[in-house]
Design an enzyme around this catalytic site. Structure first.
Site, PDB file in Angstrom:
ATOM      1  CG  HIS A   1      40.533  43.469  37.991  1.00 41.44           C
ATOM      2  ND1 HIS A   1      41.100  43.522  36.744  1.00 41.44           N
ATOM      3  CD2 HIS A   1      39.203  43.501  37.785  1.00 41.44           C
ATOM      4  CE1 HIS A   1      40.151  43.581  35.832  1.00 41.44           C
ATOM      5  NE2 HIS A   1      38.989  43.574  36.436  1.00 41.44           N
TER       6      HIS A   1
ATOM      7  CG  HIS B   1      31.309  42.879  39.841  1.00 43.74           C
ATOM      8  ND1 HIS B   1      31.038  43.254  38.548  1.00 43.74           N
ATOM      9  CD2 HIS B   1      32.671  42.837  39.949  1.00 43.74           C
ATOM     10  CE1 HIS B   1      32.176  43.411  37.892  1.00 43.74           C
ATOM     11  NE2 HIS B   1      33.182  43.166  38.718  1.00 43.74           N
TER      12      HIS B   1
ATOM     13  CE  LYS C   1      36.101  47.437  34.324  1.00 39.01           C
ATOM     14  NZ  LYS C   1      35.577  46.421  35.225  1.00 39.01           N
TER      15      LYS C   1
ATOM     16  CG  HIS D   1      36.627  46.573  40.611  1.00 38.77           C
ATOM     17  ND1 HIS D   1      37.328  46.682  39.433  1.00 38.77           N
ATOM     18  CD2 HIS D   1      35.679  45.621  40.388  1.00 38.77           C
ATOM     19  CE1 HIS D   1      36.834  45.841  38.541  1.00 38.77           C
ATOM     20  NE2 HIS D   1      35.830  45.173  39.108  1.00 38.77           N
TER      21      HIS D   1
ATOM     22  CG  HIS E   1      38.586  43.430  32.352  1.00 28.04           C
ATOM     23  ND1 HIS E   1      38.075  42.689  33.392  1.00 28.04           N
ATOM     24  CD2 HIS E   1      39.400  42.592  31.658  1.00 28.04           C
ATOM     25  CE1 HIS E   1      38.552  41.463  33.335  1.00 28.04           C
ATOM     26  NE2 HIS E   1      39.358  41.363  32.290  1.00 28.04           N
TER      27      HIS E   1
ATOM     28  CG  ASP F   1      36.785  42.051  40.247  1.00 29.04           C
ATOM     29  OD1 ASP F   1      35.635  42.423  39.942  1.00 29.04           O
ATOM     30  OD2 ASP F   1      37.480  41.343  39.494  1.00 29.04           O
TER      31      ASP F   1
END
Ligand code: DOR
Ligand code: ZN
Length: 343
Positions: free
Chosen positions: A174, A15, A99, A13, A136, A247
């Site tokens: 997460h 970004h 996602k 995970h 999420h 994350d």
């Protein structure tokens, strides 16, 4: 000197963003990880195979020379996602999942889904074509307390989704609560979860005691100590349903230290060292390799890595900032000492 050698880990995970900071953050990640699941919540979001392949190309261009890092791309699920999109992803070797962001739940989630039942035909197709769904898991109801949003997402939505699509591969991303841990533990092997370093290291006091600490603000928000303890157990007891997903979510320092600061902790610069500290404290260093390097690959049906990395027990101070002048990023635990360092 004490050292620890493990198979090279993957980050399930991540970004990476675009533009100037991409080079900084992808260098950090690729130094440690062989692969990473790259989140699609750009502005605008990555919703098509073509966009994901273009973004993948940008990431590869930004990598340090000779890096063998592999970005594993994802698409952003919207109300406009079609069954044809699912079929295209199913046959694309570079894209590994969709996602799902409930609209308004977090950074760049406006294009997400308002009513989950509307996308049931899409979930049906994902189940049929074996495309994993990454979630999420927070409700967005304004009346709902921010600390209850994950628990209520599970109660109100995820329980039904898991019942309705019993063979759909789902990652509850997460996880932050005892309830999420218990839920994932109670489900079959096709339901997994990622756990971040910040949720293993901190409870909500780290956000609010002695002043507001914006670099500890992420979503889902840090919870009470009992939840942190439940996450530490889940990560360190060798349960293959729980695996590493940082994350790591860089925002430039000015946008974090502001009247309305962005959500996201930046951990990619030393992610494996941060996790190692948690496992050491828990006397579970023998469980680190499987959590960091095996369970995620097994879950996604990908080969495990074969190279190794070595960590040394050695104190070093985390810099106060990373990146270039106008685009500085404040790392998690900036200015503090870490006791493990990757060679
Ligand atoms: O803290 C977060 N930051 N949580 C998310 O879900 C998104 C992420 C981001 O993209 O900044
Ligand atoms: Zn994220």
């Amino acid at each position: 000197m004490k050292t620890l050698t493990i198979i090279q880990p993957d980050d399930w995970h991540l970004h990476l963003r675009t533009g100037d900071i991409l080079e900084t953050v992808v260098a950090h990640t690729s130094r440690q990880f062989k692969r990473a699941i790259v989140m699609p919540n750009l502005k605008p979001p990555i919703t098509s195979v073509v966009e994901a392949l273009t973004y993948r190309h940008q990431i590869l261009q930004a990598l340090p020379q000779e890096s063998e890092f592999e970005p594993l791309m994802t698409l952003y699920l919207t109300n406009q996602t079609t069954i044809d999109d699912i079929k295209q992803v199913a046959i694309c070797e570079f894209i590994h999942a969709f996602k799902l962001y409930p609209a308004g739940a977090t950074t760049n989630s406006d294009a997400g889904v308002n009513d989950l039942t509307v996308i049931y035909p899409i979930l049906e197709a994902m189940q049929q074509y074996h495309v994993p769904l990454l979630i999420h898991g927070e409700i967005t109801d304004e009346a709902c307390d921010i600390f209850d949003r994950e628990r209520l997402f599970i109660e109100r939505h995820l329980t039904d989704i898991v019942k309705e699509f019993p063979t759909l591969k789902i990652v509850l991303e997460h996880v932050t609560t005892e309830e999420a841990v218990q839920f994932v533990e109670s489900t079959p092997a096709n339901i997994g979860a990622t756990i971040t370093p910040q949720h293993l290291l901190f409870n909500r006091n780290a956000l609010l005691v002695g002043g507001i600490h914006p670099h500890h603000y992420c979503l889902p928000i840090l919870k009470r100590e009992k939840h942190r303890q439940a996450l530490v157990k889940a990560a360190t007891r060798g349960n293959p349903k729980f695996f590493l997903g940082t994350d790591s979510a860089p925002h430039i320092t000015n946008l974090k230290e502001s009247a309305c600061g962005c959500a996201g902790c930046y951990s990619a610069f030393a992610a494996i060292e941060l996790y190692t500290e948690v496992f050491e404290k828990e006397k579970s260093l023998d469980k680190l390799e499987a959590f960091a390097s095996f369970y995620g690959a097994d879950f996604y049906g990908l080969a495990r890595n074969t190279q190794t990395i070595t960590l040394e027990k050695k104190n070093w101070e985390i810099p106060s900032q990373y990146g270039r002048q106008e685009n500085l990023i404040t790392p998690l635990k900036a200015g503090e000492t870490l006791s493990w360092k990757m060679k």
